[in-house]
Design an enzyme around this catalytic site. Sequence first.
Site, PDB file in Angstrom:
ATOM      1  N   HIS A 155      48.111  33.176  36.271  1.00 16.85           N
ATOM      2  CA  HIS A 155      48.307  34.617  36.103  1.00 16.85           C
ATOM      3  C   HIS A 155      47.787  35.120  34.754  1.00 16.85           C
ATOM      4  CE1 HIS A 155      51.966  33.866  38.954  1.00 16.85           C
ATOM      5  NE2 HIS A 155      50.826  33.978  39.641  1.00 16.85           N
TER       6      HIS A 155
HETATM    7  C1  LIG Z   1      44.968  29.409  42.514  1.00 17.76           C
HETATM    8  C2  LIG Z   1      45.613  30.761  42.328  1.00 17.76           C
HETATM    9  C3  LIG Z   1      46.865  31.001  42.890  1.00 17.76           C
HETATM   10  C4  LIG Z   1      47.473  32.249  42.733  1.00 17.76           C
HETATM   11  N1  LIG Z   1      48.606  32.526  43.425  1.00 17.76           N
HETATM   12  C5  LIG Z   1      49.067  33.794  43.461  1.00 17.76           C
HETATM   13  C6  LIG Z   1      50.098  34.157  44.346  1.00 17.76           C
HETATM   14  O1  LIG Z   1      50.588  33.344  45.137  1.00 17.76           O
HETATM   15  N2  LIG Z   1      50.524  35.448  44.340  1.00 17.76           N
HETATM   16  C7  LIG Z   1      50.007  36.374  43.492  1.00 17.76           C
HETATM   17  O2  LIG Z   1      50.468  37.526  43.490  1.00 17.76           O
HETATM   18  N3  LIG Z   1      49.022  36.037  42.633  1.00 17.76           N
HETATM   19  C8  LIG Z   1      48.512  34.796  42.626  1.00 17.76           C
HETATM   20  N4  LIG Z   1      47.450  34.488  41.839  1.00 17.76           N
HETATM   21  C9  LIG Z   1      46.946  35.504  40.899  1.00 17.76           C
HETATM   22  C10 LIG Z   1      46.216  36.674  41.553  1.00 17.76           C
HETATM   23  O3  LIG Z   1      45.479  36.241  42.670  1.00 17.76           O
HETATM   24  C11 LIG Z   1      45.306  37.324  40.507  1.00 17.76           C
HETATM   25  O4  LIG Z   1      46.086  37.762  39.422  1.00 17.76           O
HETATM   26  C12 LIG Z   1      44.549  38.520  41.023  1.00 17.76           C
HETATM   27  O5  LIG Z   1      43.847  38.201  42.192  1.00 17.76           O
HETATM   28  C13 LIG Z   1      43.585  39.001  39.928  1.00 17.76           C
HETATM   29  O6  LIG Z   1      42.865  40.111  40.387  1.00 17.76           O
HETATM   30  P1  LIG Z   1      41.617  40.652  39.539  1.00 17.76           P
HETATM   31  O7  LIG Z   1      41.039  41.768  40.309  1.00 17.76           O
HETATM   32  O8  LIG Z   1      42.063  40.898  38.142  1.00 17.76           O
HETATM   33  O9  LIG Z   1      40.612  39.432  39.448  1.00 17.76           O
HETATM   34  P2  LIG Z   1      39.938  38.582  40.615  1.00 17.76           P
HETATM   35  O10 LIG Z   1      40.652  38.761  41.896  1.00 17.76           O
HETATM   36  O11 LIG Z   1      39.796  37.202  40.085  1.00 17.76           O
HETATM   37  O12 LIG Z   1      38.518  39.263  40.802  1.00 17.76           O
HETATM   38  C14 LIG Z   1      37.464  39.181  39.886  1.00 17.76           C
HETATM   39  C15 LIG Z   1      36.184  39.152  40.692  1.00 17.76           C
HETATM   40  O13 LIG Z   1      35.088  39.394  39.814  1.00 17.76           O
HETATM   41  C16 LIG Z   1      34.042  38.506  40.153  1.00 17.76           C
HETATM   42  N5  LIG Z   1      33.225  38.328  38.948  1.00 17.76           N
HETATM   43  C17 LIG Z   1      33.564  37.732  37.797  1.00 17.76           C
HETATM   44  N6  LIG Z   1      32.518  37.743  36.945  1.00 17.76           N
HETATM   45  C18 LIG Z   1      31.515  38.372  37.568  1.00 17.76           C
HETATM   46  C19 LIG Z   1      30.182  38.694  37.207  1.00 17.76           C
HETATM   47  N7  LIG Z   1      29.669  38.356  36.012  1.00 17.76           N
HETATM   48  N8  LIG Z   1      29.416  39.366  38.110  1.00 17.76           N
HETATM   49  C20 LIG Z   1      29.902  39.718  39.332  1.00 17.76           C
HETATM   50  N9  LIG Z   1      31.165  39.402  39.730  1.00 17.76           N
HETATM   51  C21 LIG Z   1      31.948  38.747  38.850  1.00 17.76           C
HETATM   52  C22 LIG Z   1      34.763  37.232  40.572  1.00 17.76           C
HETATM   53  O14 LIG Z   1      33.917  36.373  41.315  1.00 17.76           O
HETATM   54  C23 LIG Z   1      35.930  37.808  41.361  1.00 17.76           C
HETATM   55  O15 LIG Z   1      35.590  38.001  42.710  1.00 17.76           O
HETATM   56  C24 LIG Z   1      46.828  33.256  41.950  1.00 17.76           C
HETATM   57  C25 LIG Z   1      45.572  33.005  41.390  1.00 17.76           C
HETATM   58  C26 LIG Z   1      44.960  31.778  41.577  1.00 17.76           C
HETATM   59  C27 LIG Z   1      43.602  31.539  40.979  1.00 17.76           C
END
Ligand SMILES: Cc1cc2nc3c(=O)[nH]c(=O)nc-3n(C[C@H](O)[C@H](O)[C@H](O)COP(=O)(O)OP(=O)(O)OC[C@H]3O[C@@H](n4cnc5c(N)ncnc54)[C@H](O)[C@@H]3O)c2cc1C
Length: 556
Positions: free
Chosen positions: A468
């Site tokens: 997280h």
């Molecule tokens: C293994 C794991 C288990 C988890 N379990 C849970 C759970 O059970 N419940 C829960 O609520 N949360 C859980 N989480 C946390 C939750 O999924 C994340 O906090 C949330 O998805 C983050 O959202 P975000 O939009 O900030 O980032 P992300 O969902 O990570 O999205 C970022 C996106 O940007 C893309 N990106 C990055 N750099 C670039 C670039 N240079 N160019 C183009 N694209 C790029 C990535 O590929 C990705 O698709 C877990 C996370 C992980 C990794």
Amino acid sequence: MNFDYIVVGGGSGGCVLAARLSEDPSVSVALIEAGPVDKNILIHVPAGLALLAQTKAANWNFSTVPQKGLNGRTGWQPRGKVLGGSSSVNAMVYIRGHKADYDHWAAEGNEGWSYDEVLPYFRRAEHNERIHDEYHGNDGPLNVMDLRSPNRYVQDFIEAGRQAGFRITDDFNGADQEGIGPYQVTHRNGERFSAAKAYLTPNLGRKNLTVFTEAHTTRILFEGRRATGVEFRRAGRLEQIGANHEVLMAAGAFQTPQILMLSGVGPGGELAKLGIGVVHDLPGVGKNLHDHLDAVQVVVAPQLKETFGVTLGGIGRVLKAIPEWRHHRRGILTTNFAEAGGFVKSQASEPIPDLQLHFVIAKLVDHGRKTVLGHGFSGHVCVLRPRSRGSVTLASRDPMAAPLIDPNFLADPDDVQRMVRGFRLMRGLFNQPALAALGGKEHPRSANATTDAEIEQFIRSHADTIYHPVGTCRMGNGATDVVGADLRIHGLEGIRIVDASIMPRIIGGNTNAPVIMVAEKASDMIKAARLSGAAPAPQVVAFPGTAAHAATSLAA
Ligand SMILES: Cc1cc2nc3c(=O)[nH]c(=O)nc-3n(C[C@H](O)[C@H](O)[C@H](O)COP(=O)(O)OP(=O)(O)OC[C@H]3O[C@@H](n4cnc5c(N)ncnc54)[C@H](O)[C@@H]3O)c2cc1C
């Protein structure tokens, strides 16, 4: 090629933005995602989670820098690299955090972010199959449900919670978070329901939505202090697209600050040292990284054949479950492994729960990357509001290189003390009659730790993230804050951040639903700004070399 809005990153935040902003057919939206389309079957079968960790599919697989607080160990930091981002590889637990978390954001000066003000966005996002009350939504895109085929030992864990004197609950997201119980999950019909499945996939037919996959954003383009477009690398070539209205950063807590710094937005001195021209000296970019550190106590129980385990019988059960999942979307392959848990206080004087527990129906070692023979279960504990703060910095000016990730785990002694109390609390649950009767034995790795000093050593030698990371582009109005309450980057125009980076302080729980809420709220703010004329009038910015590489629209 120009779009009204460019969303950088197709994860939890980015999928919501792309869907909500393209609801208006007169608005054009581009989504740029570094990873592929979410075709991998391991994403959709919930239990595929275990193999995703081992095969490293659809994952950035970052590592931390060596952690002083973890005896110099390097931590693993998985992040989804695929449509849906981390919501395509996560453990699917649906949690929002505590009411007090959002009230704290608001009390720090972030107007509009109190619990009462964000609750409508949680509800708008949610389609809860079971719970119908004033805390839950039933018409939103994100399906939330109870596990269809829960593991039988979940009831023993919950009963142990009751025996230990904890409140038992079947809703951690309602009036009272505290207690022990089964987790609801982001599933539909026995499948993972990622942000991509909830928001993006159903809307790919929209003519005004263009999705670029396997397109790695290398930098944001600026004219003066105004963001005018995005450069990305696709199939070995650099391409540029322009933004008429806004660039929306949703690349997650590690890569949003990384891309900003590569583009000249960040701590000026650090950027200059790497030879990066400074567009805007913003010292808070990449600072304030914090995360939930998790300690796992494994219970060895060869007789518990219905836990997930690598034995002949265990493999046979999984093989038998494949047709059950294929034909009925039921059975043990619908597990998210972390089937139950709780929010509890490490000591009676805590005003709200400061620990989260996850009960996992397998012997989990090293995030499941290590194959462990035999049956058993695991108890996880993490400190919900750690005080330790770290950073994300650039390793180099190469946009394809991983950033330097330093969560600085256990730098603050308060975090250590809470973890030690949490470890004892978990052992207390193992010792309750309901779990003790199962006849398992805590693995000597943790069982040998009995004094506070030994428990602290166990934690420093074995604990790691529970995934997280947040806070690296903190929302607020101070000198080291990066975005304001409208998520616009301080001192720049035409650019906002809409992902886990903006959390000023981590919420008490898992972070997927909170990021989806942030993006739901952001989409309203972005739409309102456009309709009120606060965003600049559309302008056409010509970028050389783009016309020859037309966007791959999944909609086409
Ligand atoms: C293994 C794991 C288990 C988890 N379990 C849970 C759970 O059970 N419940 C829960 O609520 N949360 C859980 N989480 C946390 C939750 O999924 C994340 O906090 C949330 O998805 C983050 O959202 P975000 O939009 O900030 O980032 P992300 O969902 O990570 O999205 C970022 C996106 O940007 C893309 N990106 C990055 N750099 C670039 C670039 N240079 N160019 C183009 N694209 C790029 C990535 O590929 C990705 O698709 C877990 C996370 C992980 C990794």
